[in-house]
Motif scaffolding. Structure first.
Motif, PDB file in Angstrom:
ATOM      1  N   GLU A  43     -19.513  21.386 -15.735  1.00  0.00           N
ATOM      2  CA  GLU A  43     -18.608  21.973 -16.723  1.00  0.00           C
ATOM      3  C   GLU A  43     -19.132  21.896 -18.157  1.00  0.00           C
ATOM      4  N   SER A  44     -19.803  20.806 -18.494  1.00  0.00           N
ATOM      5  CA  SER A  44     -20.275  20.602 -19.873  1.00  0.00           C
ATOM      6  C   SER A  44     -21.592  19.846 -19.854  1.00  0.00           C
ATOM      7  N   PRO A  45     -22.681  20.501 -19.445  1.00  0.00           N
ATOM      8  CA  PRO A  45     -23.958  19.782 -19.391  1.00  0.00           C
ATOM      9  C   PRO A  45     -24.383  19.235 -20.749  1.00  0.00           C
ATOM     10  N   SER A  46     -23.864  19.841 -21.803  1.00  0.00           N
ATOM     11  CA  SER A  46     -23.997  19.264 -23.145  1.00  0.00           C
ATOM     12  C   SER A  46     -22.584  19.043 -23.673  1.00  0.00           C
ATOM     13  N   TYR A  47     -22.397  17.916 -24.361  1.00  0.00           N
ATOM     14  CA  TYR A  47     -21.045  17.598 -24.858  1.00  0.00           C
ATOM     15  C   TYR A  47     -21.177  16.860 -26.181  1.00  0.00           C
TER      16      TYR A  47
ATOM     17  N   PHE B 232     -21.166   6.909 -32.078  1.00  0.00           N
ATOM     18  CA  PHE B 232     -22.013   6.879 -33.282  1.00  0.00           C
ATOM     19  C   PHE B 232     -21.587   7.895 -34.343  1.00  0.00           C
ATOM     20  N   GLY B 233     -20.279   8.164 -34.417  1.00  0.00           N
ATOM     21  CA  GLY B 233     -19.777   9.050 -35.455  1.00  0.00           C
ATOM     22  C   GLY B 233     -20.092  10.512 -35.240  1.00  0.00           C
ATOM     23  N   GLY B 234     -20.492  10.887 -34.022  1.00  0.00           N
ATOM     24  CA  GLY B 234     -20.808  12.272 -33.697  1.00  0.00           C
ATOM     25  C   GLY B 234     -22.170  12.380 -33.049  1.00  0.00           C
ATOM     26  N   THR B 235     -22.205  12.602 -31.731  1.00  0.00           N
ATOM     27  CA  THR B 235     -23.459  12.574 -30.974  1.00  0.00           C
ATOM     28  C   THR B 235     -23.418  13.600 -29.846  1.00  0.00           C
ATOM     29  N   TRP B 236     -24.510  14.341 -29.692  1.00  0.00           N
ATOM     30  CA  TRP B 236     -24.643  15.222 -28.529  1.00  0.00           C
ATOM     31  C   TRP B 236     -25.076  14.405 -27.311  1.00  0.00           C
ATOM     32  N   LEU B 237     -24.385  14.645 -26.184  1.00  0.00           N
ATOM     33  CA  LEU B 237     -24.706  14.004 -24.914  1.00  0.00           C
ATOM     34  C   LEU B 237     -25.186  15.079 -23.945  1.00  0.00           C
ATOM     35  N   PHE B 238     -26.246  14.787 -23.191  1.00  0.00           N
ATOM     36  CA  PHE B 238     -26.824  15.760 -22.268  1.00  0.00           C
ATOM     37  C   PHE B 238     -26.919  15.158 -20.873  1.00  0.00           C
ATOM     38  N   PHE B 239     -26.502  15.958 -19.852  1.00  0.00           N
ATOM     39  CA  PHE B 239     -26.339  15.415 -18.509  1.00  0.00           C
ATOM     40  C   PHE B 239     -27.204  16.068 -17.438  1.00  0.00           C
ATOM     41  N   SER B 240     -27.806  17.221 -17.693  1.00  0.00           N
ATOM     42  CA  SER B 240     -28.583  17.898 -16.646  1.00  0.00           C
ATOM     43  C   SER B 240     -30.039  17.449 -16.671  1.00  0.00           C
ATOM     44  N   TYR B 241     -30.692  17.606 -15.532  1.00  0.00           N
ATOM     45  CA  TYR B 241     -32.115  17.270 -15.427  1.00  0.00           C
ATOM     46  C   TYR B 241     -32.948  18.158 -16.348  1.00  0.00           C
TER      47      TYR B 241
ATOM     48  N   ASP C 201     -32.482  20.314 -38.449  1.00  0.00           N
ATOM     49  CA  ASP C 201     -31.419  21.153 -37.897  1.00  0.00           C
ATOM     50  C   ASP C 201     -32.038  22.157 -36.926  1.00  0.00           C
ATOM     51  N   PHE C 202     -31.395  22.346 -35.771  1.00  0.00           N
ATOM     52  CA  PHE C 202     -31.854  23.398 -34.856  1.00  0.00           C
ATOM     53  C   PHE C 202     -30.768  23.700 -33.830  1.00  0.00           C
ATOM     54  N   ASN C 203     -30.924  24.817 -33.155  1.00  0.00           N
ATOM     55  CA  ASN C 203     -30.026  25.190 -32.055  1.00  0.00           C
ATOM     56  C   ASN C 203     -30.738  24.949 -30.733  1.00  0.00           C
ATOM     57  N   PHE C 204     -30.012  24.382 -29.778  1.00  0.00           N
ATOM     58  CA  PHE C 204     -30.570  24.132 -28.450  1.00  0.00           C
ATOM     59  C   PHE C 204     -29.660  24.783 -27.424  1.00  0.00           C
ATOM     60  N   THR C 205     -30.248  25.563 -26.527  1.00  0.00           N
ATOM     61  CA  THR C 205     -29.484  26.211 -25.467  1.00  0.00           C
ATOM     62  C   THR C 205     -29.550  25.364 -24.211  1.00  0.00           C
ATOM     63  N   ASP C 206     -28.373  24.922 -23.730  1.00  0.00           N
ATOM     64  CA  ASP C 206     -28.348  23.978 -22.609  1.00  0.00           C
ATOM     65  C   ASP C 206     -28.469  24.687 -21.270  1.00  0.00           C
ATOM     66  N   ALA C 207     -28.402  23.926 -20.196  1.00  0.00           N
ATOM     67  CA  ALA C 207     -28.640  24.440 -18.850  1.00  0.00           C
ATOM     68  C   ALA C 207     -27.633  25.509 -18.439  1.00  0.00           C
ATOM     69  N   ARG C 208     -26.463  25.512 -19.063  1.00  0.00           N
ATOM     70  CA  ARG C 208     -25.448  26.513 -18.726  1.00  0.00           C
ATOM     71  C   ARG C 208     -25.506  27.724 -19.649  1.00  0.00           C
ATOM     72  N   GLY C 209     -26.385  27.663 -20.642  1.00  0.00           N
ATOM     73  CA  GLY C 209     -26.505  28.770 -21.581  1.00  0.00           C
ATOM     74  C   GLY C 209     -25.708  28.596 -22.843  1.00  0.00           C
ATOM     75  N   ASP C 210     -25.041  27.468 -23.002  1.00  0.00           N
ATOM     76  CA  ASP C 210     -24.274  27.205 -24.223  1.00  0.00           C
ATOM     77  C   ASP C 210     -25.208  26.732 -25.334  1.00  0.00           C
ATOM     78  N   VAL C 211     -24.903  27.126 -26.551  1.00  0.00           N
ATOM     79  CA  VAL C 211     -25.735  26.778 -27.702  1.00  0.00           C
ATOM     80  C   VAL C 211     -25.169  25.537 -28.389  1.00  0.00           C
ATOM     81  N   CYS C 212     -26.034  24.529 -28.567  1.00  0.00           N
ATOM     82  CA  CYS C 212     -25.668  23.294 -29.255  1.00  0.00           C
ATOM     83  C   CYS C 212     -26.272  23.342 -30.657  1.00  0.00           C
ATOM     84  N   THR C 213     -25.441  23.160 -31.664  1.00  0.00           N
ATOM     85  CA  THR C 213     -25.919  23.111 -33.038  1.00  0.00           C
ATOM     86  C   THR C 213     -26.225  21.656 -33.385  1.00  0.00           C
TER      87      THR C 213
END
Length: 414
Positions: A32-36, A42-51, A306-318
Motif C-alpha cells: 500500500e505504501s512502499p514509501s511513507y 526524527f521530526g520527519g523521515t521517509w521510510l522505504f519498505f520494498s526491495y 533536494d530531489f524527487n524519488f519515484t518508489d516501487a509503486r510509482g509514487d513520487v517522494c519529495t
C-alpha cells in the motif's frame, strides 16, 4: 488489532505493539505504501519498505552516510553540545563516512583484517562456542543469556586481542550504543548513559595493558595500529573508533541471529537441521537465515540535496536535503517481488541469496565475514550437540527496540 492492521502513523522503533512481529506490517506497507513519510520519526523521515527501493537508495550518490548524530536530533542544541565527545567517536566510524574518506578508512580496515582468515578463526570461534555449550544444562537453559549474549563479545574480543574476561563489560557498553542507534526515541537519561558507556569503551580499548595484550597476540586492535597502506596509518583515535564499530556491528547482530535462527528452526522439518551440519549445504542455509531472521531491521541515510524519488509503486517522494531516510532491509528481505515464498524459511534456497542484511554497494557491513562465520559455527554446534533442541513454551521476551530485533531470553531444552 492484528499486526498487519497496525497503523503506519503510530509506527516507531520503540512502540511495543510493532516489536514482536513487524513482518505483517511490512507486507502491508510494501503493498500500500512502499514509501511513507513519518512525522513521528526524527521530526520527519521517509521510510522505504520494498526491495527495489532499498537497493536503489543504498547505492544512490545523492544520499550520505554521515548520520552519527541523527539519534540526538530530538535534543536542544545545548544538550547535543554536551555529548559531542560521544558523537565524535561515532563520527570516526568508517560506516559514517562517504567518498574518499570512506574509501581510505575502509581500505585501511580491510588490510588490517587480512590476517584473520576463516581458517585462522575457525578453531578459535569453535573453542568459545564449545566452552559456552559445555556450561549449559541440556534439560533446560536460556539460549540467550547463556550462549547468544556472551558469544559475540567473546569472539570479537578474541579477534581484537583483548581479554575475553571483559566480554560482559563489552556487551554492556555496546548494548547502550545499540539502543541509541536502534531506537527512534530515547530518554535523555539513556543518552547520558550511552555517553558514559562510550567513554568507558574508548578508555578500555586505549588502556596500556589492553594495547599490550593485543600486540602480544597480534590482535586486530594491534594490526589496525600498525598496518600501513600507501604510507598511511590510522590515528590512535581512528584505531579505537574502528574497534568500537566492529563491536557495535557484531555483538547485537550475532546474538540476535542465533536466537532468531533457533526460534525460526522450531517450525522447520527436523531434516533441515542436517543442512546446517553438512559443509556442502551450510553456507546456503546460513544465508537464508540471514535473510529470514534479519536482526538489524533498517539502515539509515541522509539526503545530500533536494530531489524527487519515484518508489516501487510509482509514487513520487519529495526528499529534502539534510533529512534522514530509513531503509527497512528486513522488509526488503521478505519482498515477494524478489524472493519467491519470501515469508517461508527455505534453507535450500538457491545461491546467490541477494538479501540486504549487510547492505549493498560500498557500504557493505565491515563485520559481515565474522558475523557469517560465528553464526554458522554456533548454529551447527547447537544442532550437532543437541539434535532434538526445542524451544520451550514461554512468554516471548523481546528486545525493547525494533532496530535490533531479537530476544532477551529464549528458553530451550535438548
Amino acid at each position: 488489532m492484528t499486526a498487519e492492521a497496525l497503523p503506519a502513523d503510530e509506527f516507531t522503533h520503540n512502540e511495543d505493539k510493532y516489536i514482536p512481529d513487524p513482518f505483517p506490517f511490512y507486507t502491508r506497507m510494501r503493498a500500500e505504501s512502499p514509501s511513507y513519510y513519518s512525522d513521528k520519526i526524527f521530526g520527519g523521515t521517509w521510510l522505504f519498505f520494498s526491495y527495489a527501493d532499498n537497493l536503489s537508495l543504498m547505492t544512490d550518490e545523492r544520499l550520505s552516510n554521515a548520520r552519527a548524530a541523527v539519534p540526538l536530533w530530538f535534543l536542544p542544541q545545548d544538550q547535543r553540545d554536551a555529548v559531542q565527545d560521544m558523537v565524535g567517536v561515532f563520527e570516526r566510524w568508517l560506516a559514517f563516512h562517504d567518498g574518499q574518506s570512506h574509501t581510505k578508512l575502509r581500505r585501511q580496515a580491510n588490510r588490517s583484517y587480512v590476517p584473520f582468515s576463516d581458517e585462522l578463526l575457525e578453531p578459535r570461534i569453535q573453542s568459545i562456542v564449545d566452552r559456552l555449550l559445555d556450561g549449559v544444562d541440556p534439560t533446560g537453559f536460556d539460549l540467550m543469556k547463556e550462549v547468544a549474549f556472551p558469544l559475540p563479545a567473546m569472539v570479537i574480543a578474541d579477534v581484537l586481542g583483548v581479554p575475553l574476561e571483559a566480554h560482559a563489560e563489552l556487551t554492556r557498553w555496546t548494548d547502550d550504543i545499540a539502543h541509541l542507534f536502534g531506537s527512534t526515541q530515547v530518554s535523555i537519561e539513556h543518552v547520558h548513559r550511552t555517553r558514559q558507556s562510550t567513554k568507558e569503551l574508548v578508555e578500555f580499548l586505549s588502556a596500556p595493558d589492553v594495547v599490550a595484550a593485543a600486540a602480544r597476540s597480534n590482535g586486530l586492535l594491534h594490526t589496525l595500529r600498525t598496518t600501513e597502506v600507501h604510507g598511511h596509518r590510522l590515528s590512535e583515535e581512528d584505531v579505537v573508533s574502528q574497534a568500537a564499530l566492529l563491536l557495535f556491528a557484531g555483538v547485537a547482530s550475532i546474538r540476535y541471529l542465533v536466537g532468531n535462527g533457533v526460534h525460526a528452526m522450531e517450525n522447520q522439518p527436523q531434516s533441515d537441521r542436517r543442512l546446517l551440519l553438512d559443509k556442502d549445504t551450510v553456507d546456503n542455509a546460513v544465508e537464508e537465515i540471514l535473510r529470514f531472521c534479519t536482526p538489524v531491521q533498517f539502515v539509515g541515510r541522509i539526503a545530500r540535496e533536494d530531489f524527487n524519488f519515484t518508489d516501487a509503486r510509482g509514487d513520487v517522494c519529495t526528499v529534502r536535503a539534510k533529512r534522514p531516510m530509513l531503509l527497512y532491509v528486513a522488509s526488503a528481505n521478505r519482498d515477494e517481488q524478489r524472493f519467491p515464498d519470501a515469508d517461508s524459511l527455505q534453507l535450500t534456497r538457491p545461491a546467490p541469496n541477494r538479501h540486504l542484511t549487510f547492505g549493498a554497494g560500498r557500504h557493505l557491513c565491515f563485520g559481515d565475514p565474522l558475523v557469517r562465520q560465528t553464526t554458522r559455527i554456533a548454529m551447527a554446534s547447537l544442532y550437532s550437540r543437541f539434535p532434538k533442541l526445542r524451544v520451550l513454551p514461554q512468554t516471548m521476551d523481546w528486545n525493547n527496540n525494533l532496530g535490533f530485533h531479537g530476544f532477551q531470553s529464549l528458553l530451550v531444552a535438548a
